[in-house]
Design a protein around this motif. Sequence first.
Motif, PDB file in Angstrom:
ATOM      1  N   ALA A 113       0.843  -1.207   0.000  1.00  0.00           N
ATOM      2  CA  ALA A 113       0.000   0.000   0.000  1.00  0.00           C
ATOM      3  C   ALA A 113       0.875   1.253   0.000  1.00  0.00           C
ATOM      4  O   ALA A 113       0.602   2.212  -0.734  1.00  0.00           O
ATOM      5  N   ARG A 114       1.933   1.249   0.812  1.00  0.00           N
ATOM      6  CA  ARG A 114       2.849   2.402   0.840  1.00  0.00           C
ATOM      7  C   ARG A 114       3.506   2.593  -0.528  1.00  0.00           C
ATOM      8  O   ARG A 114       3.672   3.717  -0.998  1.00  0.00           O
ATOM      9  N   ARG A 127      10.058  -0.208   1.489  1.00  0.00           N
ATOM     10  CA  ARG A 127      11.269  -1.026   1.543  1.00  0.00           C
ATOM     11  C   ARG A 127      11.648  -1.328   2.994  1.00  0.00           C
ATOM     12  O   ARG A 127      11.962  -2.469   3.341  1.00  0.00           O
ATOM     13  N   ALA A 128      11.585  -0.319   3.864  1.00  0.00           N
ATOM     14  CA  ALA A 128      11.934  -0.521   5.277  1.00  0.00           C
ATOM     15  C   ALA A 128      10.981  -1.510   5.940  1.00  0.00           C
ATOM     16  O   ALA A 128      11.401  -2.359   6.734  1.00  0.00           O
ATOM     17  N   LEU A 129       9.702  -1.424   5.603  1.00  0.00           N
ATOM     18  CA  LEU A 129       8.725  -2.340   6.187  1.00  0.00           C
ATOM     19  C   LEU A 129       8.951  -3.770   5.709  1.00  0.00           C
ATOM     20  O   LEU A 129       8.869  -4.721   6.494  1.00  0.00           O
ATOM     21  N   ARG A 130       9.277  -3.933   4.436  1.00  0.00           N
ATOM     22  CA  ARG A 130       9.568  -5.276   3.924  1.00  0.00           C
ATOM     23  C   ARG A 130      10.832  -5.844   4.569  1.00  0.00           C
ATOM     24  O   ARG A 130      10.890  -7.020   4.903  1.00  0.00           O
ATOM     25  N   ASP A 131      11.842  -4.998   4.729  1.00  0.00           N
ATOM     26  CA  ASP A 131      13.068  -5.444   5.399  1.00  0.00           C
ATOM     27  C   ASP A 131      12.758  -5.900   6.817  1.00  0.00           C
ATOM     28  O   ASP A 131      13.245  -6.934   7.266  1.00  0.00           O
ATOM     29  N   GLY A 171      13.179  -9.531   8.455  1.00  0.00           N
ATOM     30  CA  GLY A 171      14.186  -9.645   9.490  1.00  0.00           C
ATOM     31  C   GLY A 171      15.589  -9.338   9.002  1.00  0.00           C
ATOM     32  O   GLY A 171      16.575  -9.611   9.671  1.00  0.00           O
ATOM     33  N   ARG A 172      15.711  -8.783   7.810  1.00  0.00           N
ATOM     34  CA  ARG A 172      17.015  -8.427   7.247  1.00  0.00           C
ATOM     35  C   ARG A 172      16.796  -7.463   6.098  1.00  0.00           C
ATOM     36  O   ARG A 172      15.663  -7.276   5.644  1.00  0.00           O
ATOM     37  N   GLN A 173      17.872  -6.850   5.632  1.00  0.00           N
ATOM     38  CA  GLN A 173      17.757  -5.947   4.497  1.00  0.00           C
ATOM     39  C   GLN A 173      17.640  -6.783   3.229  1.00  0.00           C
ATOM     40  O   GLN A 173      18.491  -7.625   2.940  1.00  0.00           O
ATOM     41  N   LEU A 174      16.583  -6.559   2.483  1.00  0.00           N
ATOM     42  CA  LEU A 174      16.359  -7.292   1.248  1.00  0.00           C
ATOM     43  C   LEU A 174      17.056  -6.591   0.090  1.00  0.00           C
ATOM     44  O   LEU A 174      17.204  -5.371   0.095  1.00  0.00           O
ATOM     45  N   PRO A 175      17.476  -7.331  -0.925  1.00  0.00           N
ATOM     46  CA  PRO A 175      18.099  -6.702  -2.092  1.00  0.00           C
ATOM     47  C   PRO A 175      17.096  -5.799  -2.800  1.00  0.00           C
ATOM     48  O   PRO A 175      15.911  -6.098  -2.853  1.00  0.00           O
ATOM     49  N   THR A 176      17.569  -4.697  -3.325  1.00  0.00           N
ATOM     50  CA  THR A 176      16.704  -3.788  -4.076  1.00  0.00           C
ATOM     51  C   THR A 176      17.328  -3.515  -5.421  1.00  0.00           C
ATOM     52  O   THR A 176      18.541  -3.642  -5.607  1.00  0.00           O
ATOM     53  N   VAL A 177      16.494  -3.140  -6.365  1.00  0.00           N
ATOM     54  CA  VAL A 177      16.947  -2.835  -7.715  1.00  0.00           C
ATOM     55  C   VAL A 177      16.238  -1.572  -8.152  1.00  0.00           C
ATOM     56  O   VAL A 177      15.040  -1.423  -7.939  1.00  0.00           O
TER      57      VAL A 177
END
Length: 187
Positions: free
Chosen positions: A133-134, A144-148, A152-158
């Motif tokens: 939704a964000r 991105r911060a909510l998904r991380d 429980g960790r920083q997810l890869p982003t593109v």
Amino acid sequence: YTDPAVGENPEAAYDCGKPTGGIFKAGWAGLEGKWPGAAKAITAFQRALALDPRHADAHNDLGNAFVARRRSAEAIAHYREALLVRPGDPSFEANLGAGLLQAGAFADALVHLERALVRAPGLSTARLNAATAREGLGRIDEARALRDRAAGRQLPTVSAGASVNQRRQSENGPLPVGSIPGLDASQ
């Protein structure tokens, strides 16, 4: 609800995740021919509502079936009815948020998803839906911060314009091009 494998979950202390079994099958368009038992379940929910229009769980279950069929307007109406009977129920709030998200009503979806998460922080599906939704509202960094946090960790982003052929890198290093069939790291 009661899950024989886990026990009762009246406070929505844990997330049931993607619906499975009869209620998931209830959303399929070819329902009557393939799973007549699930078609009977929908009929039973509708019958229960005819006898007691304030049956919150029947409204919620019908909402789930309509979301699975991508009939978000009908789902939203049933989730709202469930919340009229049982205000603040975190599962109903999360489901209404999911229905609103499916309908593209990102701001309204976020309100209900956040209400659900205040009452039941362990609802991981609601947390991921809140991130979506964000994202739909253009709040990409928050999403991105909510998904991380959910992972429980920083997810890869593109980057949205990233290309494997341009050897773009995410915040976490090179893209995993070696795992894409037909491409190697030099492309």
